[in-house]
Every structure is written in C-alpha cells, then in structure tokens.
Design a protein around this motif. Structure first.
Motif, PDB file in Angstrom:
ATOM      1  N   PHE A 105       4.356  10.886 -20.407  1.00 39.43           N
ATOM      2  CA  PHE A 105       4.348  10.810 -18.691  1.00 39.43           C
ATOM      3  C   PHE A 105       5.493  10.083 -18.061  1.00 39.43           C
ATOM      4  O   PHE A 105       5.507   9.859 -16.996  1.00 39.43           O
ATOM      5  N   HIS A 106       6.262   9.484 -18.879  1.00 41.47           N
ATOM      6  CA  HIS A 106       7.309   8.931 -18.539  1.00 41.47           C
ATOM      7  C   HIS A 106       8.412   9.788 -17.913  1.00 41.47           C
ATOM      8  O   HIS A 106       9.205   9.202 -17.181  1.00 41.47           O
TER       9      HIS A 106
ATOM     10  N   MET B  30      -4.432  14.480  -4.729  1.00 40.98           N
ATOM     11  CA  MET B  30      -4.821  13.528  -5.956  1.00 40.98           C
ATOM     12  C   MET B  30      -4.055  13.592  -6.969  1.00 40.98           C
ATOM     13  O   MET B  30      -3.620  12.366  -7.461  1.00 40.98           O
ATOM     14  N   LEU B  31      -3.539  14.714  -7.599  1.00 42.07           N
ATOM     15  CA  LEU B  31      -2.740  14.581  -8.845  1.00 42.07           C
ATOM     16  C   LEU B  31      -1.184  13.931  -8.249  1.00 42.07           C
ATOM     17  O   LEU B  31      -0.669  13.263  -9.052  1.00 42.07           O
ATOM     18  N   TRP B  32      -0.679  14.384  -7.080  1.00 42.36           N
ATOM     19  CA  TRP B  32       0.409  13.860  -6.610  1.00 42.36           C
ATOM     20  C   TRP B  32       0.719  12.442  -6.331  1.00 42.36           C
ATOM     21  O   TRP B  32       1.521  11.653  -6.926  1.00 42.36           O
ATOM     22  N   LEU B  33      -0.508  11.806  -5.878  1.00 36.97           N
ATOM     23  CA  LEU B  33      -0.565  10.623  -5.844  1.00 36.97           C
ATOM     24  C   LEU B  33      -0.492   9.761  -7.050  1.00 36.97           C
ATOM     25  O   LEU B  33       0.217   8.770  -7.198  1.00 36.97           O
ATOM     26  N   TYR B  34      -1.433  10.622  -7.935  1.00 35.86           N
ATOM     27  CA  TYR B  34      -1.576   9.751  -9.217  1.00 35.86           C
ATOM     28  C   TYR B  34      -0.058   9.652  -9.912  1.00 35.86           C
ATOM     29  O   TYR B  34       0.245   8.707 -10.411  1.00 35.86           O
ATOM     30  N   GLN B  35       0.405  10.962  -9.683  1.00 35.28           N
ATOM     31  CA  GLN B  35       1.715  10.913 -10.711  1.00 35.28           C
ATOM     32  C   GLN B  35       2.785   9.892 -10.112  1.00 35.28           C
ATOM     33  O   GLN B  35       3.395   8.995 -10.789  1.00 35.28           O
ATOM     34  N   ARG B  36       2.907   9.947  -8.772  1.00 34.73           N
ATOM     35  CA  ARG B  36       3.775   8.937  -8.043  1.00 34.73           C
ATOM     36  C   ARG B  36       3.517   7.471  -8.351  1.00 34.73           C
ATOM     37  O   ARG B  36       4.382   6.568  -8.400  1.00 34.73           O
ATOM     38  N   VAL B  37       2.052   7.105  -8.481  1.00 33.99           N
ATOM     39  CA  VAL B  37       1.878   5.728  -8.677  1.00 33.99           C
ATOM     40  C   VAL B  37       1.858   5.455 -10.342  1.00 33.99           C
ATOM     41  O   VAL B  37       2.377   4.195 -10.614  1.00 33.99           O
ATOM     42  N   PHE B  38       1.290   6.499 -10.986  1.00 27.74           N
ATOM     43  CA  PHE B  38       0.913   5.684 -12.405  1.00 27.74           C
ATOM     44  C   PHE B  38       2.070   6.437 -13.341  1.00 27.74           C
ATOM     45  O   PHE B  38       2.195   5.845 -14.510  1.00 27.74           O
ATOM     46  N   PHE B  39       2.808   7.540 -13.337  1.00 31.78           N
ATOM     47  CA  PHE B  39       3.702   8.195 -14.151  1.00 31.78           C
ATOM     48  C   PHE B  39       4.757   7.794 -13.916  1.00 31.78           C
ATOM     49  O   PHE B  39       5.589   6.931 -12.715  1.00 31.78           O
TER      50      PHE B  39
ATOM     51  N   LEU C 122       0.902  -1.225  -0.089  1.00 33.64           N
ATOM     52  CA  LEU C 122       0.111  -0.068  -0.042  1.00 33.64           C
ATOM     53  C   LEU C 122       0.693   1.143   0.025  1.00 33.64           C
ATOM     54  O   LEU C 122       0.455   2.346   0.035  1.00 33.64           O
ATOM     55  N   GLU C 123       2.174   1.058   0.001  1.00 31.74           N
ATOM     56  CA  GLU C 123       2.990   2.228   0.040  1.00 31.74           C
ATOM     57  C   GLU C 123       3.307   2.820  -1.307  1.00 31.74           C
ATOM     58  O   GLU C 123       3.352   2.034  -2.304  1.00 31.74           O
ATOM     59  N   ILE C 124       2.961   4.160  -1.544  1.00 31.51           N
ATOM     60  CA  ILE C 124       2.971   4.953  -2.592  1.00 31.51           C
ATOM     61  C   ILE C 124       4.556   4.647  -3.402  1.00 31.51           C
ATOM     62  O   ILE C 124       4.656   4.543  -4.401  1.00 31.51           O
ATOM     63  N   ALA C 125       5.599   4.636  -2.398  1.00 31.24           N
ATOM     64  CA  ALA C 125       7.055   4.513  -2.821  1.00 31.24           C
ATOM     65  C   ALA C 125       7.336   3.364  -3.711  1.00 31.24           C
ATOM     66  O   ALA C 125       7.890   3.163  -4.378  1.00 31.24           O
ATOM     67  N   ASP C 126       6.416   2.157  -3.401  1.00 26.18           N
ATOM     68  CA  ASP C 126       6.755   0.957  -4.223  1.00 26.18           C
ATOM     69  C   ASP C 126       6.211   0.941  -5.450  1.00 26.18           C
ATOM     70  O   ASP C 126       6.224  -0.259  -6.192  1.00 26.18           O
ATOM     71  N   TYR C 127       5.389   1.840  -5.781  1.00 26.78           N
ATOM     72  CA  TYR C 127       4.592   2.041  -7.076  1.00 26.78           C
ATOM     73  C   TYR C 127       5.543   2.933  -8.035  1.00 26.78           C
ATOM     74  O   TYR C 127       6.393   3.586  -7.764  1.00 26.78           O
ATOM     75  N   GLY C 128       4.861   3.101  -9.182  1.00 28.09           N
ATOM     76  CA  GLY C 128       5.437   4.147 -10.243  1.00 28.09           C
ATOM     77  C   GLY C 128       5.438   3.611 -11.963  1.00 28.09           C
ATOM     78  O   GLY C 128       5.509   2.237 -11.821  1.00 28.09           O
TER      79      GLY C 128
END
Lengths: 507, 718
Positions: free
Chosen positions: B205-206, A425-434, A358-364
C-alpha cells in the motif's frame, strides 16, 4: 417508577450531581460522568432484555404533570424507540471516553452538559405526550448548542448559531402544529390522539391536515437533515468537538427520522401519502447529492457529514415507501448509521488529537505508524460503504427492497448511492492511510491507546453483530413498524400489502 | 452423512485462520517499524539477493513457521472436508444437500405483485449440489496449492501474517459465495471476495499504483454489484424469494413464459445479474480493473484474479441458468459480450510486454469464452472451462511468479529471455500450461475450449459469427501465449548480467505446486471428452453427467444430434490447426526472425499504438466517469451546495439582518419619529402659551400692570 424512568432520570441526576462537584477535581468529574453513563447503559440493557412488546408500548408511566391544559408525563418504549434509546446510552459513554483528554477547558460544564444531552435525547425517544416531546426536543438542543459554541473549533459561534436557528425555526412550526392539534382534539397525548383517530373523531379537512403535516415535517426534515435543509450539518460537524459530532450524527439526526415514523405517518396518513412522492424525490436527491459532494470534500469531518446526508436519504426513502421492508430498513439504518458514522467521527477525532488537522491533504501513510488505527478505520469505512456482513448493508438493502416493490426506478436511482459510497470512502482511506508516511505523520501519529480501544471495540463488535445476525434486532422493529404502517394505511389506493399475521414476540 | 453435515465448516475453518492472523498476527510476526517504512522501495517480489538477505533474517523465525503451517493447513482441512462432503453427495439421491444454520435477515409476510404470499428471508444457509461441489473443490484444491506456493514466494516479505490473513479470508468468502443457498448470502461472498481482492491488490500500500489499482477494482466492481443488488431486488419483487430453490421452482413451474419477444421483467433481472457478473468476471465494459490488479503479489493474481474470484460471475450465471434459459435475448447479450470481451482482451494481450499483464488479459479473454458458453446455453461447458482454466491459468501465473522471483522482481519480458535452462522446472510446467491454454489435443484446455467452440457452432442459440470470433480468439490465444514462452525462456538472455548470475530455480515449496498444477493442466480434461470420441466409455464424460442434476437442459441436448459427426471432426481439426498456426507464428516472429517484429509494428502503425494503449479504454473511463461525472460532478455540486443552498441560508440570515436594520431605522425614524413629531407639534403649539405661563408672580404682576396701563391709556386717548 419502572426501569425506563430510571434510565431516563439517571443522566439528569448525573447532571445535577456534577453541578455540585468542585471544578478543580477534573478527574473525579470525568469518572463520575463516565460512571453515570455506564450505569445508564447497563440498566438500559435491561430494557432490551425485558422488552416483550408485540407492537404495543412497554414500560409505560403515565402521570399528570400540568393539570390545565392537561399535560402528562407519559413515557413508554416500543420497538422503534428501544434501539434508539440503547444507541443513546451506548454512545454517551463512548463520547465521554473520547473526550477524556480532548476536553481540557471547562471540564465540569462539558460533562454536565453531556449528561443533560443524554437526558434530552432519551426523553425525545420515549415521550408520548406532545408537549413533553417538545420539551425534550428543546432540552437536547441547548446542551448541543453549548458543546459546539464553547468547545468547538475556530468558526464555532457561527456554526452553533446556525445550528440553533435552523432547529428553532423548525421546532417553532412544530409547536404551532402541536397547539393547533390540541385546540382540535383537546389532548396532547399521542395514544389518545391515535384512539380518537381510529374512532374517526380526528378527521381533518384536507388543507388543515396538510398544514399540520408540514408543521411537523419541516421540523423533522431539518433535523434529519433532508436535502436541501442540510447545510447546518457540515458546519456543525466541522466545528463541534469529537464527542459533539458523535452525538450529533449518531443520535440527534435520528430525532427527525424518529419523528417522521412516530408522529407523521400515523397521525397524518393522508397528507403523508400525498407528499410522499416529493419527499422521496428529495430523499433520493439527497442520497446522490450527498455522496457526490462528499467525494470531493477536502475536510474529513465535512466529508463524513455529507455521507450522513446520503445515508439518511435512505432512511427517509425507506419510510416514505410505506412498505414494511422499507420501514424496517429505515429504522435499522438509523441504528447502523448511529454506530458506523459515530465510529467514523470517533476515529477522525483520534486523528485530530494526534495531528491537529482535519484536512485530508495533511495526512498520508498513517497505516505505517498506526496499523491498528488503520485496521479499525478500514472496518468502519467498509461498514459505512455498505459491505455485507457489516451493519449498513442490511439497512440499505432492506430500504432498497422495500423501494423496489413500490417503484423500481427509485431503487435504481438510490442504488447509485451504493456505488458512490465505495468511491468516497476508499478514496478518503487511500489518501489518509496509504502511501509513504511523511515525517510529520510519523512523528505525531501513534497507534490506538487502551482508552481508545475501549471506545471503539464495542462499536466494531456491533457493526459485525448488526451485519451478520440482524434477527437479534429486527423483530422488535418489524412489529412496531407493522403497527405504524397499519395506521398509515388510508382507504383505497394501497399499493403495498402490509403484514397480516403478527409475529410472536421474541426477546 | 457425516461430512455433509459439516459442510458449513468448510468456509468457517479458513475464517478462523484469517481471524487468528488478523487479530493476533502482529504478535506472532512482529514488524520492525523501520522495515515497514522502508517497504515503498521494495518492488513486488523483491527477493533479489540483496533485499532478500537483509529482510530474510527473520524470514524463517519459528513464529513464521506457525503461520506457514497454519494458513495453508486451514485450506487443506477445508479441502479434505470438501472431498468427504462431495463423496457423500454423490451417494445422495438428487445430489442436493441444503442446510440452514440460522436466519440472517427476515421480513413480515406480504403479497407479491403476482399475488402470492411471500416472506423475505435470507439465511446463513448452505447448499451443496454438483455445481457448488465443483466450485468448492476448485477453490480449496487450487487454493491450497497457491497457499503452499505463497509460503515460498512471500517468505522474504514484510506483512507475512497480513498476507495470509487476507488470503484465508478470501478463501472463506469465496466458499461462502459458492456454498450460499440464496442470492443475498451469495452476495456476501461476492462483495467479500471483492474486499479481499482490494486488500491484496493494495498489499504494497505504500505504492500509489497499488493503492490506486485496489480502489479501482473495488469501485468498478461496485458498479457491477449495484446491478447484482438491483437484480436481487427485482427478483424478490417477482418471485417473492431470493433462495435458489424457491426461485428455481418458480421458474420451472411454468408460471413464467419464456421471453422470446422483447425484454420483460425476467430479462431485466437476468441482465442486471449479468451486469454484476461483468464486474466480478472482468467483462466489457467493466474489465479494466483486472489488468491493473496485477499490482498485487503474484499468488494473489493466480488465486483471485485467475482461478477463482473472477469466475464467480460465470458461476452466478450458471446458478441462474433457469432464468437465462427463459430469457433468450438476455442470453444473447451474455454471448455477445463474452465474445466481444474475448477478442478485445486477446488483441490487447498480443502486444503487452509485462508478463503478468499478458496473463491478465488472457484471463479476461478466457472468461469471455465461459460467458459465450453460458450465452448459448451450454452451462456445463462453461463450468468445465472454468475448472480446466483454474488449473492452467493458476499454473501460468505461479510460473510467471517463479520467473519474477528468479529475476528479482523483473516483470518486463523485454528484459527476459533464455531462462529455460536456468529454471527448468518452471519452464517445463509453464510449457504444459501454454499447451493447455492453446488447446493442443490431450491437454485440459483442449477439451473445454473445443466443446465451447462446438456448442457455439451447433447450439440453436449459437451463431456462426460468434463462432468465428471465438476461433480467431483461439488463434490469438495460442500466439500471445507462446510469444510469452519464447520471449521469457528462449532466445538469448536480455537480462542484465548481474541479475542473471543470481537466477536460480525456486525452492520446492514453490515448484511442487507448479508440478501439481501442471499434472492437472495435462490431465484434468479427460473427464469431459467430446461425445464424438465414442470409442471412450461414458466415464470419460463424467463431468457433464455429474453436473446434470443442476444444469441439465433436455431441450437443448436433443439438438446436438442434428449435426453431422463429420462437421464436428472438421471443426475440431480447424481449431487445432488455428492453435498450431498461432504457435507457429509466435515461433517465427519471436524465435526464428525477431527482426520482423519491428517491421510488423511499423507496418501496423496506428493499430499497434491503439493496441499497446489498450484501446484507450482506461483513458476514456477516467475522463468521463472518474474525473467527469465523479469528481467534476462532485465539485460542481459542492460549489452549488456552498453558494446556492448554503448561500440561500446565509442569504436568509443576511436578509433577516437587513430587515432588522430596516426595522430599527423604521422604528427609530418613522414609528418613534411619529411619536416624537406629535410631541414636537404639541410642544410647538404650546410654545406661545408656555411663554406666558412662566409661574412667576412678578411676571404676572408685570403683565397685569402693563395691561392695566394699556387699558388705561386706551380709555384716556379715546
């Protein structure tokens, strides 16, 4: 026995049936649970179709339960409870769908408790006898306690106990208030109480009303949760299984908001008004505080939990402005929050099922291996951040509009929540998805499966529907709110004029 | 009436295109996962031949052709519908057409503060009047050309369907913004274009910088949007409506006096709305997102960040002109902010080396001109400049895109030069654009900019200081624009030979839009010639007449005659001279005597450093707002939440456990202790008796015998 009774009883019947199924037949158990949940949902749609209320209660059943003291099985539906019941019946099958593979231990107990939870939640929204209300209130508490305590993560016991004790502390006060009210009025029946009040037979002394008000208020405020009584929420969310988080955020928190509007404003108008500035202060503090704390959370579920504190601040704010638009927005926001935050928890749950973190840092870079998941998450995040054409915007705007008519400075403060919402929201999104996808993400994260689409599509469709054609849902809410606010009006010092003409009923 | 009745279709058709692309696009244009993953290495417009050929294999698949036809096609249909609708609008008396499709949000009737009965409603309603007609023609016209250009520009890139889906979605929201008949629906378009801007800036976005820039744009715009929302809230509280027609009727009714002394509630509304405009139109203090937005693909910069979206703020202020006319002090704020932004951005543009960033700051600066015009009450001129600017700025951006395309992604002008013969169409069209923006007589920018300068000078709300600022900015504009032209196209090539060998003119699909826009940049101004040019018939002033029903202000018109024609001729001459001086200086420094640039830099010293670092505004914002109030405040509150609030809860739990431990102790030792003490005392007290009461007959007998013996002995002895 009308349709509402059927909708209420069905989950209980499902619960009982599941108890008698052999525990090894897990697939059958899942299907039976889903079947009951879907049937309940379909039938509950009939409530929306059949609801023609113009403020009064519809689908009334009023039968004696206990003779002395007289406690009745009195259930009914109005514009306030209608959408909350539908929200519950919609999210239950969604919760079952997302638990399909996620729950592998004690499957039978899980689905049985889940249906029991639905029973309790629907009951809370339709009960019009205070004791019956209290019973449902507690019935919903028990299954949630087990959902967190049995199927949760590492610190589940701590979270479950904290959740239980917090809620109990409030509900005991509420019970005391209910009993005091009975000794005073001689009835537990909500409609009867209102009648007594309208006839002037329910005039409390000032201190007395304040104590009764606080008895109820603290119970509801804990459930909302209103700052600073919110700290059980992040823990409960982080530890709960996905479906538990969904029901908790989407429906259980609305029990508190519902109680504020249903019981506090009409029954204790004077005390409500006296306390309103304080409550509004806490609500606005919660909006900003929740948003700022959410901004820096490293854990996705905790982040979403704190956004709930912020979003529900809007609900409380809207209610305690005593304005029609504010109350309409508050009720609308209850539904919106249920849909969009429920969807967020579902999506976070999907991520957890893939990568077990569930840690954001583990994603990207999740958008690379899972573009559809990314797209659906984007829509949900934007809904949560209040983008117009999606649901939350309408609710927040109406709350702000209602607030602005009463006190523009409050609206200015609350509007900062709107800015921060985009930020977290956007910061979360950026860190997880971008960004580039690390090996671990590309290896574990896959795109949405069919069952997952089935859980998400109705929610996304509703976000757009609620956001673009709000008049489908608002008329019922408006009428009931006008009715409630008329009762909440006290002599003198009415700052905001309320509705004069009543709208013709719309389906 | 046929086309007018279809006005709601104008935005809807691009929406259909967007929906089709975003839902089904992946099926039409499958993305090999490996390629998407490889994209981080692909710089914007990475069409250097190596990359282009590798990815370009499926660049011309049949499915892509469908997208290439469909998406520009939807905008073209909208353009045709718009032309038809505007044609019919011209024939309508009053030139206003309003239609409501269905109700979006409504409320119950209630009494406003002023005592009027009001009812909250926001409809999906469309308003076509001269003002919105200009906007829809700009949006669909320029939008269509940029869509066509994108077919060539984006042809080699992954995510083709996604790009066009977002672009069509943008056109939808932009058309909603300008066609809405109420502020709340306008806000839908307003935030919607912001969303598309976010998505398109972060298209690559990359890349972290792209994702950061997108987020920055959205969040910064949100600050403005909060102002917009608050303005709407207050507006409804005061007027009881958010519909343009009703608000304007209320304002025109005379119930509200002009707030000439001090700021009243109307000024508050005006300033809050203007805060929204500063966000969307990148004005001080909310302008820093726009230069960063250049991370997006160049057609996006042209369409969204130059021609259309960023002008939404100007449109909104013009739409609310009755409000601003009643609030002179708020209007002054608009003019001052516009002037300050114009010169600030122009000063930064002087020293930028990234070709797109020069244009970005130029856009910020030109938007400042538009706000200056609004601020002095010359709304039609602001819209006129908006319209001419759309042509030449879109042209300049697309031209720069063509340059970047030719150089395989190079954006730094220090590595350009001498390209004019290699890409002649691009060069010639960009020169037209540069002439237009510099204000050379005859070209579009001249008419609009000169009218703005004249209005600032002559209007009763104008000011000589602002005029001077605008004039200096005009000189700077000519300078940085021609600096760009000279650095890019003239002199000797500074590109590495390998890239230079591959430089080629863009395909017709890109150059045709350039030529079309160049024609527009040259000729579009001739419908708004100065009144001074009395030798031209009134049809050359059609623009003002067209807008008159919406934006007219008879009170202001009269004052124009107060000035001498000679003054106006003189000022016109001055502004042209200033522009020529700017061009001349650029030519001198960057063409004739390039070595002087370095010397000048050293001479300017710290000033140059400050300019090159964009006045350090980004750094200040980051330190104060992002890291300070946002993340810093958030972290502090999170600690507070953990330690104090939850600490209180856990403390309460601990206290409960402590008291229960104490209770156990108390219970064991005190309460139970007392009981046990009592029993002990009873036991102790009974001990002597118990010793005797043994229950043993022999013992009793023994005692009896012993007692008898004692008594017997006593009798004997006595």
């Amino acid at each position: 026995m009308n349709l509402l009774d059927v909708v209420l009883i069905l989950p209980l019947a499902g619960f009982l049936l599941l108890l008698f199924l052999p525990r090894e037949r897990e697939q059958t158990i899942r299907r039976v649970a889903l079947g009951f949940a879907l049937l309940t949902f379909v039938l509950s749609l009939g409530l929306a179709v059949g609801y023609r209320g113009a403020g009064e209660f519809a689908f009334v059943t009023d039968k004696p339960w206990i003779r002395s003291p007289e406690i009745r099985y009195h259930v009914a539906l109005d514009g306030l409870s209608l959408w909350l019941v539908l929200l519950t019946t919609l999210l239950t099958p969604v919760g079952i769908l997302v638990s399909w593979n996620y729950i592998s231990r004690r499957v039978k107990e899980f689905y049985a408790l889940f249906l029991l939870l639905e029973f309790g939640l629907i009951g809370v929204f339709v009960a019009l006898d205070l004791i019956l209300f209290y019973v449902f209130w507690e019935v919903s508490l028990v299954p949630m306690y087990f959902l967190i305590g049995v199927w949760g993560h590492e610190r589940r016991i701590y979270a479950a106990v904290k959740f239980f004790l917090f809620t109990m502390a409030g509900s005991v006060l509420m019970l005391a208030a209910i009993i005091y009210l009975y000794t005073y009025a001689g009835t537990f029946d909500y409609v009867e109480l209102l009648r007594l009040q309208a006839a002037g037979n329910l005039a409390f002394r000032r201190g007395e009303e304040l104590l009764l008000f606080l008895g109820f208020f603290i119970a509801f405020a804990i459930k909302v949760p209103l700052f600073p009584l919110h700290t059980w929420l992040p823990d409960a969310h982080v530890e709960a299984p996905t479906a538990g988080s969904v029901m908790l955020a989407s429906v259980m928190l609305k029990m508190g908001c519902y109680g504020l509007l249903r019981f506090l404003l009409p029954l204790f108008p004077q005390a409500s008004r006296e306390c309103a500035p304080w409550i509004v202060g806490l609500a606005i503090a919660g909006i900003i505080y929740g948003a700022l704390v959410a901004l820096v959370q490293p854990n996705m579920k905790k982040l979403v939990a704190y956004t709930s504190v912020s979003h529900l601040g809007f609900v409380v704010l809207g209610i305690f402005t005593f304005s029609q638009l504010g109350a309409d927005g508050a009720v609308y926001q209850m539904i919106n929050h249920g849909i969009s935050t429920g969807a967020l928890f579902v999506l976070v749950g999907f991520l957890y099922e893939r990568k077990h973190s569930l840690e954001i840092a583990d994603y990207g870079g999740v958008a690379t291996p899972a573009p559809n998941l990314a797209a659906v998450f984007m829509i949900t995040a934007l809904a949560s951040a209040g983008l117009p054409t999606l649901n939350n915007f309408v609710g927040e705007y109406l709350v702000l509009q209602g607030t602005a008519q009463v006190n523009f400075r409050w609206a200015v403060l609350a509007a900062t929540g709107v800015i921060l919402a985009a930020g977290y929201m956007l910061w979360l999104y950026q860190r997880v998805f971008f960004g580039p996808a690390p090996e671990s993400v590309r290896e574990h994260v896959y795109d949405l499966k069919r069952r997952e689409w089935a859980a998400m599509l109705p929610l996304v469709a509703l976000m757009v529907w609620l956001g673009t054609a709000s008049e489908t849902f608002l008329p019922a809410i408006r009428q009931t709110n006008a009715w409630i606010l008329e009762r909440a009006r006290t002599s003198g010092e009415v700052r905001v004029q309320l509705s004069m003409p009543r709208e013709e009923a719309k389906p | 009436m046929k086309f007018l009745e279809l006005v709601w279709l104008i935005p809807l058709i691009p929406l259909a295109g967007a929906a089709l692309m975003l839902v089904l696009g992946r099926l039409l244009d499958p993305q090999p996962p490996s390629e998407v993953a490889a994209a981080p290495g692909v710089a914007p417009a990475a069409s250097g031949h190596g990359v282009a050929h590798r990815i370009g294999q499926h660049g011309h698949s049949a499915a892509r052709s469908v997208i290439s036809l469909l998406c520009p096609g939807t905008v073209f249909v909208s353009l045709l519908l718009s032309l038809g609708a505007v044609w019919e609008l011209a024939a309508l008396p009053g030139r206003t057409y309003e239609v409501v499709k269905f109700t979006w949000v409504a409320g119950l009737p209630f009494f406003t503060q002023s005592g009027a009965l009001a009812r909250f409603t926001a409809d999906w309603g469309f308003l076509l009047d001269p003002l919105s007609s200009v906007m829809i023609l700009v949006v669909t016209g320029v939008g269509f050309l940029i869509h066509v250009y994108s077919v060539g520009y984006m042809g080699h890139e992954g995510g083709y369907y996604r790009f066009f889906g977002y672009l069509n979605l943008f056109v939808f929201f932009m058309l909603m913004l300008v066609l809405a008949n109420n502020y709340l629906l306008m806000f839908v378009g307003w935030e919607g274009v912001g969303l598309c801007s976010y998505l398109l800036i972060g298209f690559y976005f990359h890349k972290k910088s792209a994702a950061d820039a997108g987020k920055k744009a959205f969040v910064m715009n949100r600050v403005g949007d909060a102002g917009f929302i608050l303005g709407m809230l207050l507006m409804f509280s005061v007027f009881g409506s958010v519909r343009f027609r009703e608000v304007n009727e209320a304002l025109a009714s005379g119930r509200f006096a002009a707030e000439t002394a001090g700021l009243g509630v109307l000024s508050a509304i005006a300033l809050l709305l203007f805060l929204g405009a500063t966000g969307k139109s990148a004005q001080f203090p909310l302008y820093t997102w726009l230069p960063d937005a250049m991370e997006g693909p160049t057609p996006v910069s042209a369409l969204i960040h130059a021609a259309t979206m960023v002008t939404a703020g100007v449109y909104m202020v013009a739409r609310s002109h009755l409000l601003f006319r009643l609030t002179p002090e708020a209007s002054t704020v608009v003019a001052v902010i516009g002037a300050f932004t114009a010169i600030l951005a122009a000063s930064i543009a002087l020293v930028q080396n990234d070709i797109k960033r020069v244009l970005a700051y130029s856009t910020v600066s030109q938007l400042g001109y538009m706000f200056m015009a609004c601020g002095v009450g010359a709304y039609w001129v602001a819209i006129f400049h908006l319209y001419t600017h759309a042509f030449f700025k879109a042209l300049l951006f697309l031209g720069s895109g063509s340059v970047i395309h030719a150089l395989g992604g190079e954006q730094d002008m220090r590595r350009m030069g001498g390209l004019k013969d290699k890409i002649p169409v691009t060069y010639r069209t960009m020169v037209v654009g540069a002439l237009a923006i510099s204000g050379i007589p005859g070209f579009a920018g001249f008419f609009s900019k000169d009218e703005i300068l004249w209005q600032i000078y002559s209007s009763p709300h104008g000011s000589k200081v602002i005029y001077l600022v605008a004039l200096v900015t005009a000189g700077m504009t000519a300078f940085y624009m021609w600096r760009l032209i000279f650095m890019t196209f003239h002199g000797s090539p500074r590109t590495d030979p390998q890239t230079l060998a591959h430089v080629h003119e863009s395909p017709p699909v890109m150059t045709v839009p350039l030529v079309a826009l160049a024609v527009g940049s040259a000729l579009a101004g001739w419908i708004g010639v100065p009144k001074l040019w009395a030798f031209l018939p009134e049809s050359f002033r059609a623009f003002e007449h067209w807008l008159a029903p919406t934006l007219s202000a008879p009170a202001l018109r009269a004052s124009e005659h107060a000035h001498e024609a000679a003054t106006e001729w003189l000022l016109m001459g001055v502004s042209v001279a200033v522009a020529l001086a700017g061009i001349g200086l650029a030519r001198h420094l960057y063409l004739a005597r390039p070595e002087r640039v370095q010397a000048l830099r050293q001479a300017a010293g710290p000033l140059y450093t400050v300019l090159a670092n964009k006045w350090y505004v980004d750094e200040i914002y980051d330190a104060v707002f992002v890291n300070g109030l946002g993340k810093g405040g958030g972290s502090a509150l999170a600690r507070f939440d953990n330690r104090i609030v939850d600490g209180g809860v856990n403390g309460a739990g601990w206290m409960t456990r402590l008291t229960s431990t104490l209770s156990i102790w108390w219970d064991t030792w005190i309460v139970d202790g007392a009981v046990r003490l009592l029993s002990f005392l009873v036991k102790a007290a009974s001990f002597p008796v118990r010793v005797l009461h043994t229950g043993s007959v022999q013992a009793y007998a023994l005692v009896i015998v012993l007692g008898a013996a004692v008594l017997f002995t006593w009798y004997l002895v006595r």
